[in-house]
Design a protein around this motif. Structure first.
Motif, PDB file in Angstrom:
ATOM      1  N   ARG A  74      14.202  29.163 -76.581  1.00  0.00           N
ATOM      2  CA  ARG A  74      15.573  29.099 -76.070  1.00  0.00           C
ATOM      3  C   ARG A  74      15.593  28.295 -74.777  1.00  0.00           C
ATOM      4  O   ARG A  74      14.572  28.076 -74.158  1.00  0.00           O
ATOM      5  N   MET A  75      16.790  27.917 -74.362  1.00  0.00           N
ATOM      6  CA  MET A  75      16.944  27.184 -73.109  1.00  0.00           C
ATOM      7  C   MET A  75      16.841  28.144 -71.937  1.00  0.00           C
ATOM      8  O   MET A  75      16.857  29.359 -72.110  1.00  0.00           O
ATOM      9  N   LEU A  76      16.763  27.612 -70.735  1.00  0.00           N
ATOM     10  CA  LEU A  76      16.607  28.426 -69.526  1.00  0.00           C
ATOM     11  C   LEU A  76      17.679  29.514 -69.375  1.00  0.00           C
ATOM     12  O   LEU A  76      17.364  30.617 -68.965  1.00  0.00           O
ATOM     13  N   PRO A  77      18.959  29.263 -69.734  1.00  0.00           N
ATOM     14  CA  PRO A  77      19.951  30.335 -69.638  1.00  0.00           C
ATOM     15  C   PRO A  77      19.836  31.374 -70.758  1.00  0.00           C
ATOM     16  O   PRO A  77      20.586  32.332 -70.790  1.00  0.00           O
ATOM     17  N   GLY A  78      18.918  31.175 -71.703  1.00  0.00           N
ATOM     18  CA  GLY A  78      18.750  32.122 -72.807  1.00  0.00           C
ATOM     19  C   GLY A  78      19.508  31.760 -74.062  1.00  0.00           C
ATOM     20  O   GLY A  78      19.466  32.498 -75.048  1.00  0.00           O
ATOM     21  N   THR A  79      20.196  30.641 -74.077  1.00  0.00           N
ATOM     22  CA  THR A  79      20.963  30.234 -75.244  1.00  0.00           C
ATOM     23  C   THR A  79      20.111  29.382 -76.188  1.00  0.00           C
ATOM     24  O   THR A  79      19.087  28.832 -75.795  1.00  0.00           O
ATOM     25  N   GLU A  80      20.538  29.302 -77.405  1.00  0.00           N
ATOM     26  CA  GLU A  80      19.811  28.536 -78.421  1.00  0.00           C
ATOM     27  C   GLU A  80      20.251  27.075 -78.418  1.00  0.00           C
ATOM     28  O   GLU A  80      21.298  26.718 -77.893  1.00  0.00           O
ATOM     29  N   ILE A  81      19.455  26.240 -79.072  1.00  0.00           N
ATOM     30  CA  ILE A  81      19.702  24.803 -79.101  1.00  0.00           C
ATOM     31  C   ILE A  81      21.026  24.463 -79.789  1.00  0.00           C
ATOM     32  O   ILE A  81      21.671  23.476 -79.440  1.00  0.00           O
ATOM     33  N   ALA A  82      21.463  25.289 -80.726  1.00  0.00           N
ATOM     34  CA  ALA A  82      22.736  25.025 -81.407  1.00  0.00           C
ATOM     35  C   ALA A  82      23.893  25.003 -80.417  1.00  0.00           C
ATOM     36  O   ALA A  82      24.814  24.194 -80.546  1.00  0.00           O
ATOM     37  N   ALA A  83      23.853  25.880 -79.411  1.00  0.00           N
ATOM     38  CA  ALA A  83      24.906  25.912 -78.397  1.00  0.00           C
ATOM     39  C   ALA A  83      24.896  24.624 -77.573  1.00  0.00           C
ATOM     40  O   ALA A  83      25.951  24.063 -77.274  1.00  0.00           O
ATOM     41  N   ALA A  84      23.718  24.152 -77.220  1.00  0.00           N
ATOM     42  CA  ALA A  84      23.614  22.905 -76.457  1.00  0.00           C
ATOM     43  C   ALA A  84      24.120  21.738 -77.289  1.00  0.00           C
ATOM     44  O   ALA A  84      24.841  20.876 -76.781  1.00  0.00           O
ATOM     45  N   LEU A  85      23.742  21.702 -78.550  1.00  0.00           N
ATOM     46  CA  LEU A  85      24.168  20.603 -79.419  1.00  0.00           C
ATOM     47  C   LEU A  85      25.686  20.572 -79.537  1.00  0.00           C
ATOM     48  O   LEU A  85      26.293  19.504 -79.455  1.00  0.00           O
ATOM     49  N   THR A  86      26.306  21.712 -79.680  1.00  0.00           N
ATOM     50  CA  THR A  86      27.765  21.778 -79.773  1.00  0.00           C
ATOM     51  C   THR A  86      28.417  21.256 -78.497  1.00  0.00           C
ATOM     52  O   THR A  86      29.336  20.439 -78.544  1.00  0.00           O
ATOM     53  N   ALA A  87      27.925  21.706 -77.348  1.00  0.00           N
ATOM     54  CA  ALA A  87      28.498  21.276 -76.071  1.00  0.00           C
ATOM     55  C   ALA A  87      28.274  19.796 -75.819  1.00  0.00           C
ATOM     56  O   ALA A  87      29.191  19.080 -75.403  1.00  0.00           O
ATOM     57  N   LEU A  88      27.069  19.317 -76.087  1.00  0.00           N
ATOM     58  CA  LEU A  88      26.755  17.912 -75.813  1.00  0.00           C
ATOM     59  C   LEU A  88      27.420  16.973 -76.804  1.00  0.00           C
ATOM     60  O   LEU A  88      27.783  15.853 -76.462  1.00  0.00           O
ATOM     61  N   ASP A  89      27.605  17.418 -78.035  1.00  0.00           N
ATOM     62  CA  ASP A  89      28.306  16.605 -79.026  1.00  0.00           C
ATOM     63  C   ASP A  89      29.738  16.341 -78.572  1.00  0.00           C
ATOM     64  O   ASP A  89      30.250  15.232 -78.704  1.00  0.00           O
ATOM     65  N   ALA A  90      30.361  17.350 -77.987  1.00  0.00           N
ATOM     66  CA  ALA A  90      31.728  17.194 -77.495  1.00  0.00           C
ATOM     67  C   ALA A  90      31.800  16.219 -76.323  1.00  0.00           C
ATOM     68  O   ALA A  90      32.833  15.597 -76.088  1.00  0.00           O
ATOM     69  N   MET A  91      30.682  16.051 -75.606  1.00  0.00           N
ATOM     70  CA  MET A  91      30.646  15.140 -74.460  1.00  0.00           C
ATOM     71  C   MET A  91      30.331  13.707 -74.879  1.00  0.00           C
ATOM     72  O   MET A  91      30.295  12.803 -74.048  1.00  0.00           O
ATOM     73  N   GLN A  92      30.080  13.500 -76.146  1.00  0.00           N
ATOM     74  CA  GLN A  92      29.816  12.178 -76.724  1.00  0.00           C
ATOM     75  C   GLN A  92      28.628  11.475 -76.060  1.00  0.00           C
ATOM     76  O   GLN A  92      28.698  10.296 -75.727  1.00  0.00           O
ATOM     77  N   VAL A  93      27.517  12.212 -75.897  1.00  0.00           N
ATOM     78  CA  VAL A  93      26.307  11.590 -75.370  1.00  0.00           C
ATOM     79  C   VAL A  93      25.696  10.698 -76.445  1.00  0.00           C
ATOM     80  O   VAL A  93      25.978  10.848 -77.639  1.00  0.00           O
ATOM     81  N   ASP A  94      24.832   9.781 -76.042  1.00  0.00           N
ATOM     82  CA  ASP A  94      24.240   8.825 -76.976  1.00  0.00           C
ATOM     83  C   ASP A  94      22.911   9.273 -77.558  1.00  0.00           C
ATOM     84  O   ASP A  94      22.549   8.871 -78.660  1.00  0.00           O
ATOM     85  N   VAL A  95      22.166  10.081 -76.817  1.00  0.00           N
ATOM     86  CA  VAL A  95      20.873  10.604 -77.266  1.00  0.00           C
ATOM     87  C   VAL A  95      20.751  12.036 -76.755  1.00  0.00           C
ATOM     88  O   VAL A  95      21.048  12.306 -75.596  1.00  0.00           O
TER      89      VAL A  95
END
Length: 88
Positions: free
Chosen positions: A21-42
């Motif tokens: 899990r990430m440092l805050p204890g959340t799973e990678i799926a949560a990060a992917l959802t948040a970062l996808d909304a931010m339209q990052v490139d990688v």
């Protein structure tokens, strides 16, 4: 980027711990959802513990990311010492 009129690619790295899990204890799926909304490139992973713990989160990114992924198995937790951040 809008304010300065320049578009640059954005690469974002997520840190994974021993638990997978990430440092805050959340799973990678949560990060992917948040970062996808931010339209990052990688979207990528780096680790605080070593490359073995990155396996499952990396597989999740490979299966679900709409953008290229990266992997930096650097094995080191950041820590503050004498007012600066270092990797141990």
């Amino acid at each position: 980027m809008v304010a300065v009129g320049r578009q640059v690619p954005l690469q974002v790295q997520v840190t994974v711990e021993l638990t997978g899990r990430m440092l805050p204890g959340t799973e990678i799926a949560a990060a992917l959802t948040a970062l996808d909304a931010m339209q990052v490139d990688v979207i990528g992973l780096n680790c605080a513990t070593g490359p073995v713990e990155m396996g499952e989160p990396l597989r999740h990114l490979a299966a679900h990311s709409r953008v290229p992924i990266s992997c930096l198995p650097n094995a080191g937790l950041p820590s503050w010492s004498t007012a600066r951040c270092t990797t141990t």
